[in-house]
Design a protein around this motif. Structure first.
Motif, mmCIF file in Angstrom:
data_model
loop_
_atom_site.group_PDB
_atom_site.id
_atom_site.type_symbol
_atom_site.label_atom_id
_atom_site.label_comp_id
_atom_site.label_asym_id
_atom_site.label_seq_id
_atom_site.Cartn_x
_atom_site.Cartn_y
_atom_site.Cartn_z
ATOM 1 N N ALA A 252 4.176 5.863 -5.342
ATOM 2 C CA ALA A 252 4.194 6.099 -6.874
ATOM 3 C C ALA A 252 3.181 6.774 -7.169
ATOM 4 O O ALA A 252 3.414 7.783 -8.353
ATOM 5 C CB ALA A 252 3.875 4.634 -7.560
ATOM 6 N N ALA B 241 0.866 -1.138 -0.203
ATOM 7 C CA ALA B 241 0.044 0.038 0.117
ATOM 8 C C ALA B 241 0.818 1.213 0.084
ATOM 9 O O ALA B 241 0.434 2.161 -0.770
ATOM 10 C CB ALA B 241 -0.884 -0.082 1.437
ATOM 11 N N PHE C 280 2.260 1.915 -3.360
ATOM 12 C CA PHE C 280 1.353 2.590 -4.402
ATOM 13 C C PHE C 280 0.722 3.987 -4.171
ATOM 14 O O PHE C 280 0.915 4.817 -5.001
ATOM 15 C CB PHE C 280 -0.236 1.792 -4.335
ATOM 16 N N LEU C 281 1.056 4.486 -2.926
ATOM 17 C CA LEU C 281 0.767 5.637 -2.565
ATOM 18 C C LEU C 281 1.787 6.630 -3.071
ATOM 19 O O LEU C 281 1.782 7.725 -3.432
ATOM 20 C CB LEU C 281 0.445 5.923 -0.930
#
Lengths: 94, 184
Positions: free
Chosen positions: B41, B35, B38-39
């Motif tokens: 990126a 998670a 993803f944040l």
């Protein structure tokens, strides 16, 4: 405020709600599903951000993200099912 | 709007980081790490560092999750309680963080137009890259076109390293197979 700005704000709020589930748990399955949702919401946020900033080219990147998210989730679920990433289907039956 | 998105994403990142430190279950840490990537990126792409964002998504969320899970197979899923006091590591981390923040004081402000990177060759690349290469992203055009041979060399090095690792693993597996055949 345009439609895309409102959509981006709504996505940020839902990202926050999902993150609460990732952090608090309580079971691992909550975390896996919430972690997958974080990936999905990031993909949507990227697509919307492209329109908010006036550069819709970000959509290509959002699609690539979606593919990576699938790989991560499959790895997590396979680990859960077999306890090993190297397990093949024949061993699963035994 | 851009500022708000960056701010909220940074707040989420810090919340996830604190959670990673606090959680004892290593499997949950792997999911939290995915998670986080993803944040991170998303934040990088929102700040226009598209190539870094893609690398973070591929390495952080993709490969790292798989590698950490493979490592988790070899160990227990719960972190052992700390045997020593945490004061020294925390003090060291805070000190390192402060030194890094001190280092950012000398950096030019984000988007400043008077810095060497914007007054030296950057303007020329911005002007020439799209007519010359027709690649819509200037950073990508520099990496893949103007420095094409450099990137090709890097890719060859990484490819060779990958082949080497695969050969080492393959050789080990075959030896184990032969041992099993001897036993039977």
């Amino acid at each position: 405020m345009t439609m895309f700005t409102v959509a981006a704000l709504a996505l940020l709020v839902s990202l926050g709600l999902v993150l609460v589930r990732v952090i608090k748990g309580p079971t691992i399955f909550d975390r896996v599903i919430a972690g997958n949702s974080v990936g999905t919401l990031s993909v949507l946020l990227l697509a919307v951000i492209g329109y908010v900033f006036g550069r819709p080219e970000f959509i290509d990147l959002a699609i690539t993200y979606a593919l990576l998210n699938v790989i991560g989730t499959i790895a997590v679920l396979k680990f859960f099912r077999y306890g090993d990433l190297g397990a093949s289907e024949d061993e699963a039956g035994s | 709007m851009e500022f708000l998105i960056n701010l909220v994403l940074l707040l989420f990142l810090s919340a996830v980081t604190v959670a990673i430190i606090g959680v004892r279950n290593l499997f949950a840490v792997v999911v939290l790490g995915g998670a986080y990537s993803f944040l991170m990126a998303t934040l990088l792409i929102a700040m226009d560092a598209v190539d870094v964002g893609m690398t973070e998504a591929a390495v952080g969320a993709g490969v790292s999750t798989v590698l950490l899970l493979s490592a988790l197979h070899l160990t227990k899923t719960d972190e052992a309680p700390a045997r020593h006091s945490n004061v020294l590591p925390i003090a060291l981390s805070v000190l390192t963080g402060l030194v890094l923040v001190y280092g950012t004081w000398d950096l030019p402000r984000y988007g400043d137009s008077d810095t060497p990177m914007n007054t030296h060759v950057g303007a020329e690349y911005l002007e020439r890259s799209i007519p010359e290469t027709t690649v819509p992203n200037v950073v990508t055009s520099v990496l893949a076109s103007y420095r094409g041979y450099d990137t090709l060399g890097e890719t060859a090095v990484i490819f060779t390293a990958g082949i080497g690792v695969l050969m080492l693993l393959k050789g080990r597996r075959r030896r184990e197979d032969e041992k099993e055949e001897d036993r039977s």
